[in-house]
Design a protein around this motif. Structure first.
Motif, mmCIF file in Angstrom:
data_model
loop_
_atom_site.group_PDB
_atom_site.id
_atom_site.type_symbol
_atom_site.label_atom_id
_atom_site.label_comp_id
_atom_site.label_asym_id
_atom_site.label_seq_id
_atom_site.Cartn_x
_atom_site.Cartn_y
_atom_site.Cartn_z
ATOM 1 N N UNK A 31 56.153 29.135 30.601
ATOM 2 C CA UNK A 31 56.639 30.422 31.111
ATOM 3 C C UNK A 31 55.569 31.314 31.714
ATOM 4 N N UNK A 32 54.310 30.886 31.588
ATOM 5 C CA UNK A 32 53.220 31.757 32.032
ATOM 6 C C UNK A 32 52.255 30.994 32.936
ATOM 7 N N UNK A 33 51.329 31.722 33.484
ATOM 8 C CA UNK A 33 50.300 31.079 34.302
ATOM 9 C C UNK A 33 48.943 31.704 33.974
ATOM 10 N N UNK A 34 47.937 30.857 33.911
ATOM 11 C CA UNK A 34 46.570 31.347 33.679
ATOM 12 C C UNK A 34 45.768 31.085 34.955
ATOM 13 N N UNK A 64 41.174 28.429 40.370
ATOM 14 C CA UNK A 64 42.076 27.406 39.846
ATOM 15 C C UNK A 64 43.150 28.083 39.004
ATOM 16 N N UNK A 65 44.162 27.329 38.649
ATOM 17 C CA UNK A 65 45.177 27.906 37.753
ATOM 18 C C UNK A 65 45.784 26.818 36.906
ATOM 19 N N UNK A 98 40.984 34.498 24.306
ATOM 20 C CA UNK A 98 40.305 34.437 25.602
ATOM 21 C C UNK A 98 39.889 35.837 26.017
ATOM 22 N N UNK A 99 38.685 35.959 26.563
ATOM 23 C CA UNK A 99 38.259 37.294 26.961
ATOM 24 C C UNK A 99 37.496 37.275 28.265
ATOM 25 N N UNK A 100 37.503 38.408 28.926
ATOM 26 C CA UNK A 100 36.675 38.634 30.104
ATOM 27 C C UNK A 100 35.577 39.604 29.716
ATOM 28 N N UNK A 101 34.325 39.196 29.910
ATOM 29 C CA UNK A 101 33.213 40.113 29.662
ATOM 30 C C UNK A 101 32.355 40.096 30.920
ATOM 31 N N UNK A 102 32.290 41.231 31.611
ATOM 32 C CA UNK A 102 31.494 41.254 32.834
ATOM 33 C C UNK A 102 30.445 42.362 32.781
ATOM 34 N N UNK A 103 29.280 42.026 33.268
ATOM 35 C CA UNK A 103 28.200 43.016 33.300
ATOM 36 C C UNK A 103 28.140 43.639 34.684
ATOM 37 N N UNK A 104 28.138 44.971 34.702
ATOM 38 C CA UNK A 104 28.107 45.671 35.983
ATOM 39 C C UNK A 104 27.119 46.829 35.914
ATOM 40 N N UNK A 105 26.785 47.344 37.063
ATOM 41 C CA UNK A 105 25.900 48.506 37.166
ATOM 42 C C UNK A 105 26.770 49.718 37.501
ATOM 43 N N UNK A 106 26.779 50.711 36.619
ATOM 44 C CA UNK A 106 27.643 51.873 36.859
ATOM 45 C C UNK A 106 26.872 52.986 37.551
ATOM 46 N N UNK A 107 27.585 53.687 38.455
ATOM 47 C CA UNK A 107 26.992 54.826 39.161
ATOM 48 C C UNK A 107 27.988 55.976 39.146
ATOM 49 N N UNK A 116 39.516 35.809 34.134
ATOM 50 C CA UNK A 116 40.726 35.056 33.778
ATOM 51 C C UNK A 116 41.893 36.034 33.690
ATOM 52 N N UNK A 117 43.008 35.651 34.305
ATOM 53 C CA UNK A 117 44.223 36.474 34.245
ATOM 54 C C UNK A 117 45.338 35.633 33.668
ATOM 55 N N UNK A 118 46.197 36.266 32.901
ATOM 56 C CA UNK A 118 47.343 35.532 32.379
ATOM 57 C C UNK A 118 48.592 36.376 32.571
ATOM 58 N N UNK A 119 49.603 35.803 33.208
ATOM 59 C CA UNK A 119 50.828 36.543 33.504
ATOM 60 C C UNK A 119 52.051 35.680 33.277
ATOM 61 N N UNK A 120 53.189 36.344 33.054
ATOM 62 C CA UNK A 120 54.448 35.613 33.107
ATOM 63 C C UNK A 120 54.695 35.259 34.574
#
Ligand SMILES: Nc1ncnc2c1ncn2[C@@H]1O[C@H](COP(=O)(O)OP(=O)(O)OP(=O)(O)O)[C@@H](O)[C@H]1O
Ligand SMILES: [Mg+2]
Length: 333
Positions: free
Chosen positions: A290-293, A284-285, A235-244, A304-308
């Motif tokens: 043992x973990x939560x997405x 949503x989650x 699973x991955x997060x890919x976000x497009x942003x404008x950098x300054x 998307x975040x995944x943590x214990x």
């Protein structure tokens, strides 16, 4: 020990085109070819084994060109997905087959077969027939048969994919142990990213007849060079942003990207930490063992975040609508 190298390989099969500029398994290395069905993994392995002739390019063992050397003179052991044992031969006979072809003395054959049986944990099984063995045991016999000739190179083409999950996990650990014990240069094929991560020294990710990236498992996982590699490994997060001024911002998140303009930022769900705060909305989650997405939205972008569970600053029963977020590591794609 032997190194295995491919140089400027081209192989055309119908409308499929395999093109590998360079790939090298170092002496004693466990290198995995990982990629989706039809990307050319088996074809690559067949070229290394000599079953398939490349249209262009060279196969080298220890820097020696092997193109004209037939498979049986390349000193390789091979294990395929379907056990491919001789059904009418006992375990002993199956393993001894290659040694008998080489006309070794009886005593030596016995000694080597016993060594190989012990290596794969099948002592006492020598008189059974393949149909009297489980799938996992049959694949151990196939492995023993490949190893008994003491090959310099071991080629494994999805050897575990016909087995159930538990056996698969156990056997992959054993393959790894045996490979290290014998320090045998190994090229392993799989389409299972977890298996590849668990077993390999390095992984070559393949896509549509090409190698996208080669690297150590965690290198590929956390710093993929392409979107394909990022997505194929989990699973991955890919976000497009404008950098300054060298920084890209999203809500209260700030990424030091050291350049300006459009950037594509990549990070894994487990690099996202949940804090108290209110700039990320929980969309949503789902609970995992043992973990939560968590699916979060920040300024319209989904993360998307995944943590214990015990890492959350709140109890699941008291899930807030909004939280804060920190991203502890990222890469640019
Ligand atoms: N003899 C052949 N003639 C024509 N096309 C072929 C031949 N052999 C393989 N191909 C094609 O080459 C491509 C790569 O095949 P290959 O078996 O190397 O893939 P793979 O990565 O091992 O896939 P899988 O994970 O399904 O085993 C596929 O599209 C396949 O259909
Ligand atoms: Mg294949």
């Amino acid at each position: 020990m032997v190194s295995v190298e491919l140089r400027e390989i081209l192989k055309i099969l119908g409308d499929f085109r395999l093109e590998i500029e360079s790939l090298k398994a170092k002496e004693g290395e466990f290198l995995t070819l990982l990629g989706p069905s039809g990307c050319g993994k088996t074809t690559t392995l067949r070229i290394i084994a000599g079953f398939e002739k490349p249209d262009r390019g060279e196969v080298l063992f220890n820097s020696k060109v092997m193109n004209e050397i037939p498979p049986y003179e390349r000193n390789i052991g091979i294990v395929f997905q379907d056990y491919a044992l001789f059904p009418h031969m006992t375990v002993f006979k199956n393993i001894a087959f290659g040694l008998e072809l080489r006309k070794l003395p009886r005593e030596e054959i016995e000694k080597k077969v016993r060594w190989a049986l012990k290596l794969v944990g099948l002592e006492g099984f020598e008189n059974r027939y393949p149909e009297q063995l489980s799938g996992g045991q049959q694949q151990r016999v196939a492995l023993a048969r490949a190893l008994v000739i003491e090959p310099e190179v071991l080629l494994l083409d999805e050897p575990l994919s016909n087995l159930d999950a538990k056996i698969r996990e156990r056997l992959r650990g054993e393959i790894k142990r045996i490979q290290k014990e014998l320090s045998i240069t190994t090229i392993y094929v799989t389409h299972d990213q977890e298996e590849a991560m668990a077993i390999s020294d390095r992984i070559a990710v393949m896509n549509d007849g090409r190698i996208e990236q080669v690297g150590k498992p965690l290198e590929l996982y956390y710093t993929p060079k392409t979107e394909f590699v990022a997505k194929f490994l989990g699973l991955s997060n890919i976000i497009e942003l404008e950098a300054e001024n060298g920084k890209a911002r999203l809500g209260k998140l700030c990424f030091n990207v050291s350049k300006d303009g459009k950037v594509r930022i990549f990070f894994r769900p487990e690099s996202v930490y949940i804090t108290e705060g209110d700039f990320a909305e929980i969309v949503s989650y789902e609970l995992l063992p043992g973990r939560i997405r968590l699916r979060l939205s920040i300024e319209g972008k989904e993360i998307i975040a995944e943590r214990f569970l015990d890492e959350l600053p709140f109890k699941v029963e008291n899930m807030p609508k909004k939280v804060g977020v920190q991203v502890k590591s990222f890469a640019l794609l």
